[in-house]
Scaffold this motif. Structure first.
Motif, PDB file in Angstrom:
ATOM      1  N   VAL A  26       0.841  -1.201   0.000  1.00  0.00           N
ATOM      2  CA  VAL A  26       0.000   0.000   0.000  1.00  0.00           C
ATOM      3  C   VAL A  26       0.873   1.247   0.000  1.00  0.00           C
ATOM      4  N   ASN A  27       1.960   1.219   0.757  1.00  0.00           N
ATOM      5  CA  ASN A  27       2.860   2.374   0.835  1.00  0.00           C
ATOM      6  C   ASN A  27       3.820   2.455  -0.348  1.00  0.00           C
ATOM      7  N   MET A  28       4.354   1.325  -0.782  1.00  0.00           N
ATOM      8  CA  MET A  28       5.305   1.325  -1.898  1.00  0.00           C
ATOM      9  C   MET A  28       4.673   1.835  -3.179  1.00  0.00           C
ATOM     10  N   PHE A  29       3.413   1.470  -3.373  1.00  0.00           N
ATOM     11  CA  PHE A  29       2.738   1.802  -4.625  1.00  0.00           C
ATOM     12  C   PHE A  29       1.684   2.900  -4.471  1.00  0.00           C
ATOM     13  N   MET A  30       1.622   3.512  -3.301  1.00  0.00           N
ATOM     14  CA  MET A  30       0.643   4.579  -3.047  1.00  0.00           C
ATOM     15  C   MET A  30      -0.765   4.133  -3.469  1.00  0.00           C
ATOM     16  N   LEU A  31      -1.194   3.026  -2.883  1.00  0.00           N
ATOM     17  CA  LEU A  31      -2.472   2.442  -3.260  1.00  0.00           C
ATOM     18  C   LEU A  31      -3.606   2.956  -2.385  1.00  0.00           C
ATOM     19  N   SER A  32      -4.725   3.211  -3.008  1.00  0.00           N
ATOM     20  CA  SER A  32      -5.966   3.498  -2.299  1.00  0.00           C
ATOM     21  C   SER A  32      -6.861   2.284  -2.465  1.00  0.00           C
ATOM     22  N   VAL A  33      -7.173   1.607  -1.358  1.00  0.00           N
ATOM     23  CA  VAL A  33      -7.958   0.379  -1.430  1.00  0.00           C
ATOM     24  C   VAL A  33      -9.306   0.637  -2.087  1.00  0.00           C
ATOM     25  N   GLU A  34      -9.912   1.771  -1.800  1.00  0.00           N
ATOM     26  CA  GLU A  34     -11.216   2.095  -2.407  1.00  0.00           C
ATOM     27  C   GLU A  34     -11.089   2.203  -3.922  1.00  0.00           C
ATOM     28  N   ASP A  35      -9.986   2.784  -4.393  1.00  0.00           N
ATOM     29  CA  ASP A  35      -9.789   2.923  -5.835  1.00  0.00           C
ATOM     30  C   ASP A  35      -9.548   1.578  -6.508  1.00  0.00           C
ATOM     31  N   LEU A  36      -9.055   0.602  -5.745  1.00  0.00           N
ATOM     32  CA  LEU A  36      -8.740  -0.706  -6.316  1.00  0.00           C
ATOM     33  C   LEU A  36      -9.950  -1.623  -6.401  1.00  0.00           C
ATOM     34  N   LYS A  37     -10.984  -1.347  -5.639  1.00  0.00           N
ATOM     35  CA  LYS A  37     -12.161  -2.216  -5.650  1.00  0.00           C
ATOM     36  C   LYS A  37     -12.828  -2.168  -7.021  1.00  0.00           C
ATOM     37  N   GLY A  38     -13.176  -3.353  -7.513  1.00  0.00           N
ATOM     38  CA  GLY A  38     -13.772  -3.450  -8.834  1.00  0.00           C
ATOM     39  C   GLY A  38     -12.743  -3.569  -9.944  1.00  0.00           C
ATOM     40  N   LYS A  39     -11.451  -3.474  -9.612  1.00  0.00           N
ATOM     41  CA  LYS A  39     -10.373  -3.599 -10.585  1.00  0.00           C
ATOM     42  C   LYS A  39      -9.774  -5.012 -10.528  1.00  0.00           C
ATOM     43  N   LYS A  40      -9.264  -5.471 -11.655  1.00  0.00           N
ATOM     44  CA  LYS A  40      -8.487  -6.700 -11.688  1.00  0.00           C
ATOM     45  C   LYS A  40      -7.019  -6.327 -11.580  1.00  0.00           C
ATOM     46  N   ILE A  41      -6.342  -6.861 -10.578  1.00  0.00           N
ATOM     47  CA  ILE A  41      -4.967  -6.480 -10.257  1.00  0.00           C
ATOM     48  C   ILE A  41      -4.079  -7.706 -10.376  1.00  0.00           C
ATOM     49  N   VAL A  42      -2.868  -7.524 -10.887  1.00  0.00           N
ATOM     50  CA  VAL A  42      -1.895  -8.608 -10.910  1.00  0.00           C
ATOM     51  C   VAL A  42      -0.584  -8.119 -10.308  1.00  0.00           C
ATOM     52  N   ASP A  43       0.010  -8.967  -9.483  1.00  0.00           N
ATOM     53  CA  ASP A  43       1.298  -8.697  -8.844  1.00  0.00           C
ATOM     54  C   ASP A  43       2.333  -9.569  -9.546  1.00  0.00           C
ATOM     55  N   CYS A  44       3.329  -8.932 -10.183  1.00  0.00           N
ATOM     56  CA  CYS A  44       4.283  -9.681 -10.997  1.00  0.00           C
ATOM     57  C   CYS A  44       5.660  -9.024 -10.986  1.00  0.00           C
ATOM     58  N   PRO A  45       6.702  -9.708 -10.507  1.00  0.00           N
ATOM     59  CA  PRO A  45       6.678 -11.015  -9.862  1.00  0.00           C
ATOM     60  C   PRO A  45       6.334 -10.861  -8.375  1.00  0.00           C
ATOM     61  N   ALA A  46       5.521 -11.758  -7.867  1.00  0.00           N
ATOM     62  CA  ALA A  46       4.951 -11.580  -6.533  1.00  0.00           C
ATOM     63  C   ALA A  46       5.752 -12.242  -5.412  1.00  0.00           C
ATOM     64  N   GLY A  47       6.530 -13.269  -5.739  1.00  0.00           N
ATOM     65  CA  GLY A  47       7.333 -13.912  -4.707  1.00  0.00           C
ATOM     66  C   GLY A  47       6.518 -14.351  -3.509  1.00  0.00           C
ATOM     67  N   ALA A  48       7.049 -14.080  -2.316  1.00  0.00           N
ATOM     68  CA  ALA A  48       6.392 -14.470  -1.064  1.00  0.00           C
ATOM     69  C   ALA A  48       5.590 -13.326  -0.467  1.00  0.00           C
ATOM     70  N   CYS A  49       5.178 -12.378  -1.298  1.00  0.00           N
ATOM     71  CA  CYS A  49       4.427 -11.220  -0.786  1.00  0.00           C
ATOM     72  C   CYS A  49       3.011 -11.621  -0.397  1.00  0.00           C
ATOM     73  N   SER A  50       2.458 -10.924   0.569  1.00  0.00           N
ATOM     74  CA  SER A  50       1.116 -11.254   1.071  1.00  0.00           C
ATOM     75  C   SER A  50       0.040 -10.356   0.484  1.00  0.00           C
ATOM     76  N   PHE A  51       0.386  -9.528  -0.514  1.00  0.00           N
ATOM     77  CA  PHE A  51      -0.609  -8.603  -1.059  1.00  0.00           C
ATOM     78  C   PHE A  51      -1.791  -9.354  -1.661  1.00  0.00           C
ATOM     79  N   THR A  52      -1.532 -10.453  -2.354  1.00  0.00           N
ATOM     80  CA  THR A  52      -2.621 -11.226  -2.958  1.00  0.00           C
ATOM     81  C   THR A  52      -3.518 -11.834  -1.893  1.00  0.00           C
ATOM     82  N   ALA A  53      -2.911 -12.458  -0.896  1.00  0.00           N
ATOM     83  CA  ALA A  53      -3.691 -13.117   0.157  1.00  0.00           C
ATOM     84  C   ALA A  53      -4.565 -12.132   0.913  1.00  0.00           C
TER      85      ALA A  53
END
Length: 234
Positions: A26-53
């Motif tokens: 959220v901080n690295m990418f300056m993400l607004s969770v409200e803005d992300l709702k309804g969007k299809k998001i992909v994390d690449c390469p995601a490694g062991a990150c917990s953003f997807t979970a």
């Protein structure tokens, strides 16, 4: 497994399986969770990150892809624990290259990395379909399949090992599968120096019709790693 998968699959020993937490993203990418709702998001390469979970539990639609996902969740969990232990052993010598206001100390960093690993590996077991094995510079997705793509701690960081052509081919693939925008963090190499070909990459993208900006973000752990590249389509 296909011949392509066999040729691109790395031995588990050669994979470093360490990731960041949802909060870091959220901080690295300056993400607004409200803005992300309804969007299809992909994390690449995601490694062991917990953003997807954590993101999917929070009502987002997130897919992760990484070369590591050719291996099982349990094998990756075990490898991740070893990698975190190894990284923490070396962190003491490299402490001066990092800012410690986010994690406070090495124990705090270790706990953060372990939390990300546990969240990721558990989610892989429960929702394996969200974790897609892939090897840049090619991705197994359709054109503009996702609205937003996030890419952390791979491109630009390894400029001494991955040449300019690899970066261009990979970024072309990232924008191909994305409808709205790609965000890449950080824009420095492992020594904290701005990626030497970044201006050339930016010019290439702008010449191909994209809008590109460097954006300062509210996150800095590695010194000077506090900006992302934001690529807008259309």
């Amino acid at each position: 497994m296909s011949e392509v998968e066999q040729s691109t699959k790395l031995d588990l020993e050669r994979i470093i399986f360490i990731g960041r937490t949802y909060e870091e993203y959220v901080n690295m990418f300056m993400l607004s969770v409200e803005d992300l709702k309804g969007k299809k998001i992909v994390d690449c390469p995601a490694g062991a990150c917990s953003f997807t979970a954590v993101g999917n539990r929070s009502g987002l639609d997130v897919t992760a892809c990484d070369i590591a996902y050719f291996h099982s969740a349990e094998d990756l969990r075990r490898k991740g624990i070893q990698d975190i232990d190894h990284a923490m052993e070396h962190m003491q010598k490299a402490k001066k290259n990092f800012k410690w206001d986010y994690f406070k100390d090495i124990d705090g960093l270790r706990n953060n990395r372990l939390n990300a690993l546990q969240e990721c590996s558990k989610d892989m077991k429960d929702f394996g379909g969200k974790y897609i094995p892939a090897t840049l510079p090619t991705l197994p997705f359709g054109n503009e399949e996702f609205d937003i793509l996030l890419s952390a701690h791979f491109l630009f960081m390894y400029g001494d090992r991955l040449d300019y052509q690899f970066h261009i081919e990979s970024i072309n693939e990232l924008v191909r599968v994305t409808k709205e925008e790609v965000r890449i963090f950080p824009i420095v190499d492992l020594e904290g120096k701005r990626y030497e070909h970044l201006d050339k990459v930016t010019s290439y993208l702008e010449d191909n019709g994209f809008t590109v900006e460097e954006v300062k973000v509210p996150y800095e752990f590695q010194l000077n790693a506090n900006s992302m590249l934001r690529i807008h389509k259309g």
